[in-house]
Scaffold this motif. Structure first.
Motif, PDB file in Angstrom:
ATOM      1  N   GLU A  26     -38.122  -4.605 -28.365  1.00  0.00           N
ATOM      2  CA  GLU A  26     -36.723  -4.152 -28.338  1.00  0.00           C
ATOM      3  C   GLU A  26     -36.665  -2.714 -28.819  1.00  0.00           C
ATOM      4  O   GLU A  26     -37.432  -2.284 -29.689  1.00  0.00           O
ATOM      5  N   CYS A  27     -35.755  -1.964 -28.219  1.00  0.00           N
ATOM      6  CA  CYS A  27     -35.553  -0.561 -28.555  1.00  0.00           C
ATOM      7  C   CYS A  27     -34.854  -0.463 -29.912  1.00  0.00           C
ATOM      8  O   CYS A  27     -33.931  -1.229 -30.201  1.00  0.00           O
ATOM      9  N   LEU A  28     -35.279   0.483 -30.733  1.00  0.00           N
ATOM     10  CA  LEU A  28     -34.660   0.659 -32.043  1.00  0.00           C
ATOM     11  C   LEU A  28     -33.450   1.596 -32.002  1.00  0.00           C
ATOM     12  O   LEU A  28     -32.783   1.782 -33.014  1.00  0.00           O
ATOM     13  N   ARG A  29     -33.139   2.164 -30.833  1.00  0.00           N
ATOM     14  CA  ARG A  29     -31.990   3.059 -30.720  1.00  0.00           C
ATOM     15  C   ARG A  29     -30.836   2.481 -29.921  1.00  0.00           C
ATOM     16  O   ARG A  29     -29.722   2.965 -29.998  1.00  0.00           O
ATOM     17  N   CYS A  30     -31.092   1.447 -29.117  1.00  0.00           N
ATOM     18  CA  CYS A  30     -30.018   0.838 -28.327  1.00  0.00           C
ATOM     19  C   CYS A  30     -30.270  -0.668 -28.231  1.00  0.00           C
ATOM     20  O   CYS A  30     -31.166  -1.193 -28.880  1.00  0.00           O
ATOM     21  N   TRP A  32     -31.396  -2.376 -25.693  1.00  0.00           N
ATOM     22  CA  TRP A  32     -32.354  -2.739 -24.655  1.00  0.00           C
ATOM     23  C   TRP A  32     -33.439  -3.652 -25.214  1.00  0.00           C
ATOM     24  O   TRP A  32     -33.909  -3.471 -26.333  1.00  0.00           O
ATOM     25  N   LYS A  33     -33.844  -4.654 -24.403  1.00  0.00           N
ATOM     26  CA  LYS A  33     -34.915  -5.558 -24.790  1.00  0.00           C
ATOM     27  C   LYS A  33     -35.806  -5.860 -23.591  1.00  0.00           C
ATOM     28  O   LYS A  33     -35.322  -5.984 -22.473  1.00  0.00           O
ATOM     29  N   GLU A  46     -42.812  -1.858 -19.655  1.00  0.00           N
ATOM     30  CA  GLU A  46     -41.350  -1.847 -19.686  1.00  0.00           C
ATOM     31  C   GLU A  46     -40.843  -0.884 -20.751  1.00  0.00           C
ATOM     32  O   GLU A  46     -39.853  -0.173 -20.531  1.00  0.00           O
ATOM     33  N   CYS A  47     -41.500  -0.840 -21.896  1.00  0.00           N
ATOM     34  CA  CYS A  47     -41.111   0.094 -22.957  1.00  0.00           C
ATOM     35  C   CYS A  47     -41.271   1.542 -22.487  1.00  0.00           C
ATOM     36  O   CYS A  47     -40.394   2.385 -22.722  1.00  0.00           O
ATOM     37  N   MET A  48     -42.380   1.822 -21.818  1.00  0.00           N
ATOM     38  CA  MET A  48     -42.616   3.181 -21.327  1.00  0.00           C
ATOM     39  C   MET A  48     -41.594   3.571 -20.262  1.00  0.00           C
ATOM     40  O   MET A  48     -41.118   4.710 -20.223  1.00  0.00           O
TER      41      MET A  48
END
Length: 73
Positions: A26-30, A32-33, A46-48
């Protein structure tokens, strides 16, 4: 007088043989997962992709597995 007998048994912990490791991120700024997957490389991709689209660079990654404790023999 009551007597007690203490027995110590050695155990080991291992991954349950009927399950796989599951990876998530999971993104630490929004909000998104990346959904759960048995393929860690797919979650990393997916993270990239999210970094490329949103510019966010920090992710929390989780690897989960089911453990089984058994007597060591």
């Amino acid at each position: 007088m009551t007597r007690s007998v203490l027995r110590y048994v050695t155990h080991r912990i291992t991954q349950h043989p009927d399950t796989d490791v599951t990876y998530e991120a999971e993104c630490l700024r929004c909000d998104w997962k990346a959904g759960p997957s048995e393929d860690g490389a797919a979650v990393d991709l997916e993270c990239m992709r999210h970094t490329g689209r949103a510019g966010h660079q920090s992710f929390r990654r989780v690897c989960a597995s089911l453990a089984l404790v058994v007597r060591a023999e």
